[in-house]
Enzyme design. Sequence first.
Site, mmCIF file in Angstrom:
data_model
loop_
_atom_site.group_PDB
_atom_site.id
_atom_site.type_symbol
_atom_site.label_atom_id
_atom_site.label_comp_id
_atom_site.label_asym_id
_atom_site.label_seq_id
_atom_site.Cartn_x
_atom_site.Cartn_y
_atom_site.Cartn_z
ATOM 1 N N GLU A 1 6.751 0.809 -3.967
ATOM 2 C CA GLU A 1 6.351 -0.521 -3.491
ATOM 3 C C GLU A 1 6.299 -0.605 -1.969
ATOM 4 O OE1 GLU A 1 7.937 -3.697 -5.801
ATOM 5 O OE2 GLU A 1 7.430 -5.217 -4.313
ATOM 6 N N ARG B 1 -1.906 -14.394 -12.017
ATOM 7 C CA ARG B 1 -0.616 -14.891 -11.529
ATOM 8 C C ARG B 1 -0.753 -15.857 -10.363
ATOM 9 N NH1 ARG B 1 2.986 -9.321 -12.014
ATOM 10 N NH2 ARG B 1 3.354 -9.544 -14.250
ATOM 11 N N SER C 1 2.659 -1.015 -11.075
ATOM 12 C CA SER C 1 3.397 -0.505 -9.914
ATOM 13 C C SER C 1 4.299 0.669 -10.265
ATOM 14 C CB SER C 1 4.198 -1.619 -9.255
ATOM 15 O OG SER C 1 5.015 -2.218 -10.198
ATOM 16 N N LEU C 2 4.895 0.645 -11.448
ATOM 17 C CA LEU C 2 5.742 1.780 -11.824
ATOM 18 C C LEU C 2 4.889 3.033 -11.988
ATOM 19 C CD1 LEU C 2 8.189 0.011 -14.299
ATOM 20 C CD2 LEU C 2 8.586 0.654 -11.926
HETATM 21 C C1 FAD Z 1 11.729 -8.691 -12.239
HETATM 22 C C2 FAD Z 1 10.696 -7.615 -12.023
HETATM 23 C C3 FAD Z 1 10.016 -7.078 -13.109
HETATM 24 C C4 FAD Z 1 9.064 -6.089 -12.910
HETATM 25 N N1 FAD Z 1 8.405 -5.580 -13.988
HETATM 26 C C5 FAD Z 1 7.520 -4.587 -13.807
HETATM 27 C C6 FAD Z 1 6.852 -3.997 -14.916
HETATM 28 O O1 FAD Z 1 7.047 -4.392 -16.065
HETATM 29 N N2 FAD Z 1 5.983 -2.983 -14.676
HETATM 30 C C7 FAD Z 1 5.722 -2.529 -13.414
HETATM 31 O O2 FAD Z 1 4.924 -1.602 -13.247
HETATM 32 N N3 FAD Z 1 6.336 -3.075 -12.345
HETATM 33 C C8 FAD Z 1 7.225 -4.086 -12.514
HETATM 34 N N4 FAD Z 1 7.839 -4.632 -11.428
HETATM 35 C C9 FAD Z 1 7.610 -4.040 -10.107
HETATM 36 C C10 FAD Z 1 8.378 -2.722 -10.013
HETATM 37 O O3 FAD Z 1 9.646 -2.870 -10.620
HETATM 38 C C11 FAD Z 1 8.591 -2.306 -8.550
HETATM 39 O O4 FAD Z 1 7.362 -2.313 -7.873
HETATM 40 C C12 FAD Z 1 9.189 -0.897 -8.509
HETATM 41 O O5 FAD Z 1 10.458 -0.887 -9.140
HETATM 42 C C13 FAD Z 1 9.340 -0.415 -7.071
HETATM 43 O O6 FAD Z 1 9.992 0.836 -7.097
HETATM 44 P P1 FAD Z 1 10.447 1.522 -5.761
HETATM 45 O O7 FAD Z 1 11.163 2.768 -6.162
HETATM 46 O O8 FAD Z 1 9.285 1.640 -4.838
HETATM 47 O O9 FAD Z 1 11.432 0.471 -5.081
HETATM 48 P P2 FAD Z 1 12.829 -0.066 -5.616
HETATM 49 O O10 FAD Z 1 12.925 0.041 -7.105
HETATM 50 O O11 FAD Z 1 13.009 -1.410 -4.988
HETATM 51 O O12 FAD Z 1 13.865 0.974 -5.022
HETATM 52 C C14 FAD Z 1 14.225 0.934 -3.667
HETATM 53 C C15 FAD Z 1 15.632 1.481 -3.570
HETATM 54 O O13 FAD Z 1 15.986 1.582 -2.185
HETATM 55 C C16 FAD Z 1 17.296 1.085 -2.018
HETATM 56 N N5 FAD Z 1 17.418 0.611 -0.629
HETATM 57 C C17 FAD Z 1 16.959 -0.539 -0.091
HETATM 58 N N6 FAD Z 1 17.271 -0.610 1.214
HETATM 59 C C18 FAD Z 1 17.925 0.528 1.517
HETATM 60 C C19 FAD Z 1 18.498 1.051 2.717
HETATM 61 N N7 FAD Z 1 18.432 0.380 3.872
HETATM 62 N N8 FAD Z 1 19.105 2.256 2.661
HETATM 63 C C20 FAD Z 1 19.153 2.957 1.495
HETATM 64 N N9 FAD Z 1 18.625 2.511 0.332
HETATM 65 C C21 FAD Z 1 18.019 1.321 0.348
HETATM 66 C C22 FAD Z 1 17.424 -0.026 -3.035
HETATM 67 O O14 FAD Z 1 18.776 -0.277 -3.347
HETATM 68 C C23 FAD Z 1 16.661 0.565 -4.227
HETATM 69 O O15 FAD Z 1 17.493 1.352 -5.037
HETATM 70 C C24 FAD Z 1 8.784 -5.633 -11.601
HETATM 71 C C25 FAD Z 1 9.458 -6.177 -10.507
HETATM 72 C C26 FAD Z 1 10.401 -7.159 -10.707
HETATM 73 C C27 FAD Z 1 11.123 -7.736 -9.511
#
Ligand code: FAD
Length: 289
Positions: free
Chosen positions: A147, A68, A163-164
């Site tokens: 993340e 990438r 990452s998931l």
């Molecule tokens: C377009 C896209 C496609 C992707 N495709 C893939 C894939 O195919 N496979 C893969 O493994 N990874 C993929 N990724 C990466 C993966 O989606 C992320 O790394 C993963 O979703 C992160 O999960 P998380 O629960 O750590 O964070 P998030 O999913 O970002 O969840 C964080 C949560 O915290 C909430 N939040 C934020 N700030 C606050 C606050 N101040 N107070 C309360 N709540 C808050 C947000 O609303 C959100 O609901 C992709 C990413 C993107 C952007």
Amino acid sequence: TATGAGLALAARAGADLRDIEFMQFHPTAFACGLDPMPLISEALRGEGAVFVDSSGNPFMNGGDLAARDIVARAVAAKYAAGEQVFLDARHVAADKFPSIFAVCRDNGIDPVTQPIPVRPAAHYHMGGIAVDAHSESSVHGLFACGEAAATGLHGANRLASNSLLEAMVTGRDAAAAIASRHPRLLADTPVLTLQRQTTDNLPEIRNICSENLGILRSAEGLSRAIARLTPLAQTSNAALLALLMAQAALRRTESRGGQFRTDYPLTNPALAHALTTNIRDLPAMKIAA
Ligand SMILES: Cc1cc2nc3c(=O)[nH]c(=O)nc-3n(C[C@H](O)[C@H](O)[C@H](O)COP(=O)(O)OP(=O)(O)OC[C@H]3O[C@@H](n4cnc5c(N)ncnc54)[C@H](O)[C@@H]3O)c2cc1C
């Protein structure tokens, strides 16, 4: 939309952050004017889609599916030269990618007959809150996973789709570690009280980051970003995180994975290690918690 709130909260609480200079840019966001831009998956290129320039000429010499960071730099270079970049997926079977083709059609592009306009977009942060094998940060009782955490699993350049998986595995481990704690240990954990932060200046911070903390970085641009972000970081989580990222990027005087320095274009084997950042390292300013 990610604004780095979790990392900034942990930083203000005194937690170590790790690898925060490493940001992954995805080369093919759909340049259709939406914010955030929808993603055009690499799977299309796996099925034969290729990058073409404004004249319709392929320019990746068969390297359309390179890592990438390599592809994102090539696409960014075209834009820097005043070109537009498209993904030519006209010969890809539409029924294999119903969601992508639907989002394109909803936004005025039919991939069966038209190349898809694409440009790089910030996609995934390899860095985050430094955690141990049980997802605990350097602040007792503060856990992070997903993340927002830096487990080291992705190195300087995450491979697609990991990452998931990481979030699920480390999330389960974090829950188990918290549940196994003696209740008194948890009761002794201090409750953090943090000042409310503003999000009013997000467009300004995005501009500073796009100009200086993006795909191509240099000491000059990073220093400019630090100067502009420092006064904003007192009251903005996004600015604080961007400031810490710019400082880490400046400290890493090499190109590696998600970080490319135009003034240090080579990888330096002596720097094959993580950099840890702490808010206490911020010179000449006192960040309020
Ligand atoms: C377009 C896209 C496609 C992707 N495709 C893939 C894939 O195919 N496979 C893969 O493994 N990874 C993929 N990724 C990466 C993966 O989606 C992320 O790394 C993963 O979703 C992160 O999960 P998380 O629960 O750590 O964070 P998030 O999913 O970002 O969840 C964080 C949560 O915290 C909430 N939040 C934020 N700030 C606050 C606050 N101040 N107070 C309360 N709540 C808050 C947000 O609303 C959100 O609901 C992709 C990413 C993107 C952007």
